[in-house]
Design a protein around this motif. Structure first.
Motif, PDB file in Angstrom:
ATOM      1  N   VAL A 263      -6.404  15.084  12.668  1.00 21.02           N
ATOM      2  CA  VAL A 263      -6.076  13.386  12.686  1.00 21.02           C
ATOM      3  C   VAL A 263      -7.003  12.689  11.585  1.00 21.02           C
ATOM      4  N   GLY A 264      -7.860  13.582  11.000  1.00 21.40           N
ATOM      5  CA  GLY A 264      -8.831  12.866  10.232  1.00 21.40           C
ATOM      6  C   GLY A 264      -8.267  11.845   8.791  1.00 21.40           C
ATOM      7  N   ALA A 265      -7.166  12.327   8.397  1.00 20.27           N
ATOM      8  CA  ALA A 265      -6.721  11.444   7.361  1.00 20.27           C
ATOM      9  C   ALA A 265      -6.024  10.239   7.834  1.00 20.27           C
ATOM     10  N   VAL A 266      -5.504  10.293   9.085  1.00 19.48           N
ATOM     11  CA  VAL A 266      -5.104   9.051   9.684  1.00 19.48           C
ATOM     12  C   VAL A 266      -5.838   8.359   9.956  1.00 19.48           C
ATOM     13  N   ARG A 267      -7.116   8.545  10.467  1.00 17.69           N
ATOM     14  CA  ARG A 267      -8.077   7.738  10.859  1.00 17.69           C
ATOM     15  C   ARG A 267      -8.658   6.928   9.758  1.00 17.69           C
ATOM     16  N   GLY A 268      -8.742   8.007   8.446  1.00 15.16           N
ATOM     17  CA  GLY A 268      -9.294   7.241   7.499  1.00 15.16           C
ATOM     18  C   GLY A 268      -8.407   6.425   6.612  1.00 15.16           C
ATOM     19  N   THR A 269      -6.976   6.417   6.542  1.00 17.47           N
ATOM     20  CA  THR A 269      -6.247   5.626   6.066  1.00 17.47           C
ATOM     21  C   THR A 269      -6.065   4.419   6.749  1.00 17.47           C
ATOM     22  N   ALA A 270      -5.992   4.624   8.234  1.00 18.28           N
ATOM     23  CA  ALA A 270      -5.873   3.360   8.981  1.00 18.28           C
ATOM     24  C   ALA A 270      -7.299   2.310   8.888  1.00 18.28           C
ATOM     25  N   GLY A 271      -8.390   3.074   8.748  1.00 18.61           N
ATOM     26  CA  GLY A 271      -9.473   2.355   8.549  1.00 18.61           C
ATOM     27  C   GLY A 271      -9.435   1.631   7.142  1.00 18.61           C
ATOM     28  N   SER A 272      -8.873   2.153   6.236  1.00 24.21           N
ATOM     29  CA  SER A 272      -9.148   1.524   4.738  1.00 24.21           C
ATOM     30  C   SER A 272      -7.840   0.241   4.701  1.00 24.21           C
ATOM     31  N   VAL A 273      -6.865   0.666   5.650  1.00 21.70           N
ATOM     32  CA  VAL A 273      -5.772  -0.735   5.650  1.00 21.70           C
ATOM     33  C   VAL A 273      -6.569  -1.845   6.535  1.00 21.70           C
ATOM     34  N   LEU A 274      -7.126  -1.527   7.573  1.00 22.23           N
ATOM     35  CA  LEU A 274      -7.614  -2.422   8.239  1.00 22.23           C
ATOM     36  C   LEU A 274      -8.755  -3.133   7.651  1.00 22.23           C
ATOM     37  N   ARG A 275      -9.588  -2.428   6.906  1.00 22.67           N
ATOM     38  CA  ARG A 275     -10.826  -2.927   6.001  1.00 22.67           C
ATOM     39  C   ARG A 275     -10.120  -3.992   5.061  1.00 22.67           C
ATOM     40  N   MET A 276      -8.996  -3.806   4.516  1.00 22.92           N
ATOM     41  CA  MET A 276      -8.193  -4.701   3.492  1.00 22.92           C
ATOM     42  C   MET A 276      -8.105  -6.006   4.278  1.00 22.92           C
ATOM     43  N   LEU A 277      -7.663  -6.062   5.494  1.00 23.78           N
ATOM     44  CA  LEU A 277      -7.201  -7.042   6.449  1.00 23.78           C
ATOM     45  C   LEU A 277      -8.552  -7.870   6.559  1.00 23.78           C
TER      46      LEU A 277
ATOM     47  N   VAL B 165       0.869  -1.187  -0.175  1.00 23.34           N
ATOM     48  CA  VAL B 165       0.161   0.084  -0.087  1.00 23.34           C
ATOM     49  C   VAL B 165       0.804   1.413  -0.185  1.00 23.34           C
ATOM     50  N   ASP B 166       0.679   2.202  -0.999  1.00 20.97           N
ATOM     51  CA  ASP B 166       1.179   3.592  -0.826  1.00 20.97           C
ATOM     52  C   ASP B 166       0.547   4.407  -0.091  1.00 20.97           C
ATOM     53  N   GLY B 167       1.222   4.314   1.403  1.00 18.20           N
ATOM     54  CA  GLY B 167       0.631   5.183   2.474  1.00 18.20           C
ATOM     55  C   GLY B 167       0.654   6.764   2.246  1.00 18.20           C
ATOM     56  N   THR B 168       1.645   7.139   1.595  1.00 15.11           N
ATOM     57  CA  THR B 168       1.537   8.568   1.167  1.00 15.11           C
ATOM     58  C   THR B 168       0.357   8.996   0.403  1.00 15.11           C
ATOM     59  N   TYR B 169       0.017   8.296  -0.511  1.00 14.37           N
ATOM     60  CA  TYR B 169      -0.806   8.400  -1.496  1.00 14.37           C
ATOM     61  C   TYR B 169      -2.280   8.467  -0.753  1.00 14.37           C
ATOM     62  N   GLU B 170      -2.494   7.240   0.053  1.00 11.42           N
ATOM     63  CA  GLU B 170      -3.659   7.091   0.809  1.00 11.42           C
ATOM     64  C   GLU B 170      -3.923   8.292   1.796  1.00 11.42           C
ATOM     65  N   LEU B 171      -2.694   8.725   2.318  1.00 10.51           N
ATOM     66  CA  LEU B 171      -2.928   9.873   3.276  1.00 10.51           C
ATOM     67  C   LEU B 171      -3.278  11.256   2.524  1.00 10.51           C
ATOM     68  N   PHE B 172      -2.799  11.330   1.461  1.00 14.38           N
ATOM     69  CA  PHE B 172      -3.227  12.509   0.406  1.00 14.38           C
ATOM     70  C   PHE B 172      -4.660  12.370   0.509  1.00 14.38           C
ATOM     71  N   ARG B 173      -4.855  11.198  -0.347  1.00 13.64           N
ATOM     72  CA  ARG B 173      -6.425  11.081  -0.715  1.00 13.64           C
ATOM     73  C   ARG B 173      -7.401  11.345   0.376  1.00 13.64           C
ATOM     74  N   HIS B 174      -7.089  10.627   1.699  1.00  5.81           N
ATOM     75  CA  HIS B 174      -8.106  10.621   2.635  1.00  5.81           C
ATOM     76  C   HIS B 174      -8.177  12.186   3.330  1.00  5.81           C
ATOM     77  N   PHE B 175      -6.852  12.721   3.158  1.00  5.21           N
ATOM     78  CA  PHE B 175      -6.958  14.199   3.645  1.00  5.21           C
ATOM     79  C   PHE B 175      -7.851  15.018   2.993  1.00  5.21           C
ATOM     80  N   PHE B 176      -8.085  15.009   1.733  1.00  2.57           N
ATOM     81  CA  PHE B 176      -8.971  15.902   0.789  1.00  2.57           C
ATOM     82  C   PHE B 176     -10.587  14.967   0.803  1.00  2.57           C
ATOM     83  N   ALA B 177     -10.404  13.656   0.981  1.00  2.00           N
ATOM     84  CA  ALA B 177     -11.744  13.019   0.938  1.00  2.00           C
ATOM     85  C   ALA B 177     -12.904  12.825   2.419  1.00  2.00           C
ATOM     86  N   VAL B 178     -12.152  12.884   3.395  1.00  2.00           N
ATOM     87  CA  VAL B 178     -12.721  12.583   4.496  1.00  2.00           C
ATOM     88  C   VAL B 178     -13.147  13.914   5.434  1.00  2.00           C
ATOM     89  N   PRO B 179     -13.845  14.248   6.192  1.00  2.00           N
ATOM     90  CA  PRO B 179     -14.072  15.326   7.184  1.00  2.00           C
ATOM     91  C   PRO B 179     -12.757  15.633   7.872  1.00  2.00           C
TER      92      PRO B 179
END
Length: 293
Positions: free
Chosen positions: A32-46, A8-22
């Motif tokens: 911490v919004g982008a961190v919460r979104g990215t971590a949730g996305s990785v956990l969902r993959m698992l 997973v490209d964590g930098t891409y995911e962090l940017f994506r969630h920063f602009f996509a989630v509240p």
């Protein structure tokens, strides 16, 4: 045992969630919004079945490429509220038990390329998914390795790379060297567009194999003489830009696929997740670990 590896490209995911989630600001004033979104996305993959996962991050945005080319991307202009979440993302993912490769001299893309090479060389591995739409990573596609755009659900294999860019994976650095990459801060050569670069590289593969005389090209390219002149005058730049676009498969990453196996959250996950108002992440990770036990 057949293994699928998800990179997973964590930098891409962090940017994506920063602009996509509240936005979400904690009581102590941290965004911490982008961190919460990215971590949730990785956990969902698992939760969806992934077993061997690594997340590559840019611990420091500048890399060795900035020494090669001054205007290369350096993080200037990135929102401080986003920059402040880079290290926190690494901490949260590691607490959740996810392998993180944080790059300092290299970039996250280099880590993904290196991890893909390690995984593809392992006989136990059936498939390697590079989870990012970044065109740089197209050079790694082939054999067991494919790109996966998780957001769009699009898979790109070697044939897909050629269909999308007009060149096979091994020519992607050359193609970027000619057309440039605005996201990484290098311009390519004047007049060389995506179609003309693809047409010439399909015939010759690499920049330094392109004949100086356009009469020897034997491909239909508009303004071939002008393009040949531009290449001759700017060959050093073209080769430099190709170097910038070439990913380093010797970046420092785990050399064993077993190191990527998810084994559950680490001690302290609950407290760290609670500090970013995301208690649910720790609970989900614990429940998944128990289900897999």
């Amino acid at each position: 045992m057949s293994i699928e590896v998800h990179l997973v490209d964590g930098t891409y995911e962090l940017f994506r969630h920063f602009f996509a989630v509240p936005s979400h600001v904690t009581e102590d004033g941290r965004e911490v919004g982008a961190v919460r979104g990215t971590a949730g996305s990785v956990l969902r993959m698992l939760e969806e079945g992934a077993t061997h996962v690594a997340v590559a991050t840019d611990h420091v945005i500048e890399s060795f490429r900035n020494d090669l080319y001054g205007p290369y991307k350096d993080g200037s202009g990135v929102d401080p509220a986003l920059l402040s979440q880079f290290t926190l993302l690494e901490e949260v993912l590691e607490a959740l038990g996810v392998t993180v490769t944080a790059m300092v001299e290299h970039e996250a893309d280099d880590a993904l390329a290196a991890l893909a090479a390690v995984a593809a060389a392992d006989d136990r591995v059936d498939k390697v998914w590079i989870c990012t739409p970044d065109k740089d990573l197209a050079q790694c596609v082939g054999g067991k390795v494919a790109q996966l755009d998780r957001r769009k659900g699009v898979v790109v294999d070697a044939a897909g790379v050629e269909e999308k860019y007009g060149v096979p994976p091994e020519s992607i650095p050359d193609w970027l060297g000619l057309v440039g990459d605005s996201a990484d801060g290098f311009p390519g050569l004047p007049g060389w567009g995506a179609k003309s670069a693809a047409a010439v590289l399909r015939a010759f593969g690499h920049i330094d194999a392109i004949p100086a005389d356009p009469a020897a090209w034997h491909v239909k390219v508009r303004s071939a003489a002008a393009l040949a002149d531009t290449l001759a005058e700017n060959m050093a730049d073209a080769l430099l830009f190709r170097r910038l676009a070439t990913l380093e498969v010797d970046a420092p990453v785990p050399g064993d696929v077993d190191a990527l196996r998810w084994r559950g959250p680490a001690e302290g996950a609950e407290a760290l997740c609670a500090s970013i108002d995301a208690d649910g992440l720790a609970r989900r990770a614990a429940a998944l670990a128990e289900a897999r036990a």
